[in-house]
Write a protein that holds these residues in place. Sequence first.
Motif, PDB file in Angstrom:
ATOM      1  N   GLY A  20      27.116  34.979  38.051  1.00  0.00           N
ATOM      2  CA  GLY A  20      27.222  33.503  37.436  1.00  0.00           C
ATOM      3  C   GLY A  20      26.544  32.407  38.447  1.00  0.00           C
ATOM      4  N   GLU A  21      26.296  31.177  37.886  1.00  0.00           N
ATOM      5  CA  GLU A  21      25.602  30.322  38.522  1.00  0.00           C
ATOM      6  C   GLU A  21      26.450  29.688  39.641  1.00  0.00           C
ATOM      7  OE1 GLU A  21      24.529  27.382  35.660  1.00  0.00           O
ATOM      8  OE2 GLU A  21      23.378  28.754  34.435  1.00  0.00           O
ATOM      9  N   ASN A  22      27.724  29.441  39.491  1.00  0.00           N
ATOM     10  CA  ASN A  22      28.616  29.027  40.519  1.00  0.00           C
ATOM     11  C   ASN A  22      29.092  30.114  41.436  1.00  0.00           C
ATOM     12  OD1 ASN A  22      28.529  26.701  39.040  1.00  0.00           O
ATOM     13  ND2 ASN A  22      30.182  27.403  37.737  1.00  0.00           N
ATOM     14  N   ASP A  23      28.574  31.175  41.709  1.00  0.00           N
ATOM     15  CA  ASP A  23      29.135  32.122  42.533  1.00  0.00           C
ATOM     16  C   ASP A  23      30.552  32.411  42.557  1.00  0.00           C
ATOM     17  OD1 ASP A  23      28.755  33.970  44.482  1.00  0.00           O
ATOM     18  OD2 ASP A  23      29.389  32.919  46.252  1.00  0.00           O
ATOM     19  N   PRO A  24      31.243  32.804  41.248  1.00  0.00           N
ATOM     20  CA  PRO A  24      32.314  33.019  40.905  1.00  0.00           C
ATOM     21  C   PRO A  24      33.225  34.003  41.666  1.00  0.00           C
ATOM     22  CG  PRO A  24      31.263  33.955  39.129  1.00  0.00           C
ATOM     23  CD  PRO A  24      30.123  33.319  40.189  1.00  0.00           C
ATOM     24  N   ARG A  25      34.531  33.466  41.861  1.00  0.00           N
ATOM     25  CA  ARG A  25      35.622  34.623  42.432  1.00  0.00           C
ATOM     26  C   ARG A  25      35.846  35.254  41.137  1.00  0.00           C
ATOM     27  NH1 ARG A  25      37.629  33.784  47.882  1.00  0.00           N
ATOM     28  NH2 ARG A  25      39.143  35.455  46.905  1.00  0.00           N
ATOM     29  N   VAL A  26      36.163  36.551  41.521  1.00  0.00           N
ATOM     30  CA  VAL A  26      36.561  37.529  40.429  1.00  0.00           C
ATOM     31  C   VAL A  26      37.944  37.987  40.675  1.00  0.00           C
ATOM     32  CG1 VAL A  26      35.862  39.726  39.460  1.00  0.00           C
ATOM     33  CG2 VAL A  26      34.371  38.217  39.862  1.00  0.00           C
ATOM     34  N   VAL A  27      39.047  37.982  39.752  1.00  0.00           N
ATOM     35  CA  VAL A  27      40.107  38.519  39.779  1.00  0.00           C
ATOM     36  C   VAL A  27      40.283  39.450  38.792  1.00  0.00           C
ATOM     37  CG1 VAL A  27      42.775  37.941  39.469  1.00  0.00           C
ATOM     38  CG2 VAL A  27      41.036  36.058  40.510  1.00  0.00           C
ATOM     39  N   LEU A  28      40.622  40.836  39.477  1.00  0.00           N
ATOM     40  CA  LEU A  28      40.591  41.940  38.567  1.00  0.00           C
ATOM     41  C   LEU A  28      42.380  42.226  38.519  1.00  0.00           C
ATOM     42  CD1 LEU A  28      39.538  44.429  37.258  1.00  0.00           C
ATOM     43  CD2 LEU A  28      39.687  45.571  39.591  1.00  0.00           C
ATOM     44  N   THR A  29      42.798  42.327  37.246  1.00  0.00           N
ATOM     45  CA  THR A  29      44.256  42.287  36.904  1.00  0.00           C
ATOM     46  C   THR A  29      44.404  43.353  35.897  1.00  0.00           C
ATOM     47  OG1 THR A  29      46.276  41.149  36.831  1.00  0.00           O
ATOM     48  CG2 THR A  29      44.246  40.568  35.510  1.00  0.00           C
ATOM     49  N   GLY A  30      45.463  43.505  35.675  1.00  0.00           N
ATOM     50  CA  GLY A  30      45.855  44.550  34.338  1.00  0.00           C
ATOM     51  C   GLY A  30      45.901  46.085  34.531  1.00  0.00           C
ATOM     52  N   CYS A  31      45.624  46.869  33.829  1.00  0.00           N
ATOM     53  CA  CYS A  31      45.806  48.328  33.936  1.00  0.00           C
ATOM     54  C   CYS A  31      45.200  49.143  35.094  1.00  0.00           C
ATOM     55  CB  CYS A  31      45.637  49.008  32.656  1.00  0.00           C
ATOM     56  SG  CYS A  31      46.538  48.439  31.261  1.00  0.00           S
ATOM     57  N   MET A  32      43.985  48.616  35.325  1.00  0.00           N
ATOM     58  CA  MET A  32      43.122  49.515  36.380  1.00  0.00           C
ATOM     59  C   MET A  32      43.775  49.177  37.608  1.00  0.00           C
ATOM     60  SD  MET A  32      39.222  49.186  36.983  1.00  0.00           S
ATOM     61  CE  MET A  32      38.250  50.717  37.789  1.00  0.00           C
ATOM     62  N   PRO A  33      44.378  48.056  38.381  1.00  0.00           N
ATOM     63  CA  PRO A  33      44.862  47.942  39.552  1.00  0.00           C
ATOM     64  C   PRO A  33      46.082  48.602  39.566  1.00  0.00           C
ATOM     65  CG  PRO A  33      44.524  45.626  38.688  1.00  0.00           C
ATOM     66  CD  PRO A  33      43.764  46.717  37.731  1.00  0.00           C
ATOM     67  N   MET A  34      46.944  48.518  38.480  1.00  0.00           N
ATOM     68  CA  MET A  34      48.196  49.076  38.418  1.00  0.00           C
ATOM     69  C   MET A  34      48.152  50.688  38.326  1.00  0.00           C
ATOM     70  SD  MET A  34      50.777  47.053  35.649  1.00  0.00           S
ATOM     71  CE  MET A  34      49.694  46.843  34.420  1.00  0.00           C
ATOM     72  N   ALA A  35      47.091  51.328  37.883  1.00  0.00           N
ATOM     73  CA  ALA A  35      46.970  52.862  37.829  1.00  0.00           C
ATOM     74  C   ALA A  35      46.222  53.292  39.169  1.00  0.00           C
ATOM     75  CB  ALA A  35      46.118  53.350  36.710  1.00  0.00           C
ATOM     76  N   HIS A  36      45.312  52.531  39.758  1.00  0.00           N
ATOM     77  CA  HIS A  36      44.722  53.084  40.831  1.00  0.00           C
ATOM     78  C   HIS A  36      44.744  52.211  41.916  1.00  0.00           C
ATOM     79  CE1 HIS A  36      42.424  55.573  37.917  1.00  0.00           C
ATOM     80  NE2 HIS A  36      42.119  54.551  37.219  1.00  0.00           N
ATOM     81  N   GLY A  37      45.441  51.483  42.063  1.00  0.00           N
ATOM     82  CA  GLY A  37      45.648  50.468  43.378  1.00  0.00           C
ATOM     83  C   GLY A  37      44.614  49.386  43.315  1.00  0.00           C
ATOM     84  N   THR A  38      44.718  48.610  44.601  1.00  0.00           N
ATOM     85  CA  THR A  38      44.085  47.654  44.779  1.00  0.00           C
ATOM     86  C   THR A  38      42.489  47.631  45.680  1.00  0.00           C
ATOM     87  OG1 THR A  38      45.296  46.877  46.721  1.00  0.00           O
ATOM     88  CG2 THR A  38      45.971  46.014  44.878  1.00  0.00           C
ATOM     89  N   GLU A  39      42.427  48.973  45.935  1.00  0.00           N
ATOM     90  CA  GLU A  39      40.989  49.163  47.005  1.00  0.00           C
ATOM     91  C   GLU A  39      40.045  49.737  45.822  1.00  0.00           C
ATOM     92  OE1 GLU A  39      40.719  48.257  49.864  1.00  0.00           O
ATOM     93  OE2 GLU A  39      42.531  47.215  49.769  1.00  0.00           O
ATOM     94  N   HIS A  40      39.055  48.921  45.784  1.00  0.00           N
ATOM     95  CA  HIS A  40      37.741  49.557  44.893  1.00  0.00           C
ATOM     96  C   HIS A  40      36.718  49.222  45.588  1.00  0.00           C
ATOM     97  CE1 HIS A  40      40.499  50.077  41.575  1.00  0.00           C
ATOM     98  NE2 HIS A  40      40.962  49.035  42.011  1.00  0.00           N
ATOM     99  N   PRO A  41      35.762  50.132  45.955  1.00  0.00           N
ATOM    100  CA  PRO A  41      34.595  50.236  46.736  1.00  0.00           C
ATOM    101  C   PRO A  41      33.665  49.302  46.156  1.00  0.00           C
ATOM    102  CG  PRO A  41      34.854  52.176  46.194  1.00  0.00           C
ATOM    103  CD  PRO A  41      36.028  51.540  45.628  1.00  0.00           C
ATOM    104  N   TRP A  42      33.677  49.301  44.792  1.00  0.00           N
ATOM    105  CA  TRP A  42      32.653  48.238  44.311  1.00  0.00           C
ATOM    106  C   TRP A  42      32.963  46.788  44.296  1.00  0.00           C
ATOM    107  CZ3 TRP A  42      34.837  46.511  40.039  1.00  0.00           C
ATOM    108  CH2 TRP A  42      36.233  47.395  39.305  1.00  0.00           C
ATOM    109  N   LEU A  43      34.002  46.396  44.499  1.00  0.00           N
ATOM    110  CA  LEU A  43      34.443  45.031  44.705  1.00  0.00           C
ATOM    111  C   LEU A  43      33.849  44.410  46.018  1.00  0.00           C
ATOM    112  CD1 LEU A  43      38.162  45.266  43.289  1.00  0.00           C
ATOM    113  CD2 LEU A  43      36.140  44.375  42.169  1.00  0.00           C
ATOM    114  N   ASP A  44      33.561  43.137  46.012  1.00  0.00           N
ATOM    115  CA  ASP A  44      33.117  42.487  47.154  1.00  0.00           C
ATOM    116  C   ASP A  44      34.132  41.467  47.810  1.00  0.00           C
ATOM    117  OD1 ASP A  44      32.951  40.377  45.365  1.00  0.00           O
ATOM    118  OD2 ASP A  44      30.639  40.173  45.674  1.00  0.00           O
TER     119      ASP A  44
END
Length: 141
Positions: free
Chosen positions: A67-91
Amino acid sequence: MTRVCLKTLGCRTNKADSIKMAQLLVSEGVELVGSELEADVVIVNSCTVTSGADRDNRRLVYKARRGENDPRVVLTGCMPMAHGTEHPWLDDRSIVITDRTEAVKWLVDRYGKSSGQPCHKQKNMSRTFVKIQEVSAVNSR
């Protein structure tokens, strides 16, 4: 005014949760936008029912970061509930919050209530989603 793009993957329950999040955000004076390219914050309400859904979550996060504004990304929902909060592909511009309502609270606390008027209009829908039960209610038994 903070501009938020809400992206939803998955089932009708996720869609119902996203509608609820959108309503809460609008009530707090947040402007909802349709494209992650113009957003200050992108919320990805994720699904993890298949490996394809996991791949789609990652694609949405990568696309949001462009995005043009260098947006923050909030990941929520089923993926973090099932796999936790650590994801190597997140910055470092990404945050993982498992509970969708907490994601909205975090956003409002972080960016404050705006004095502007929300610009989001709900599309005319012939049907609405009604959630019969919450996952936490089932798990508390």
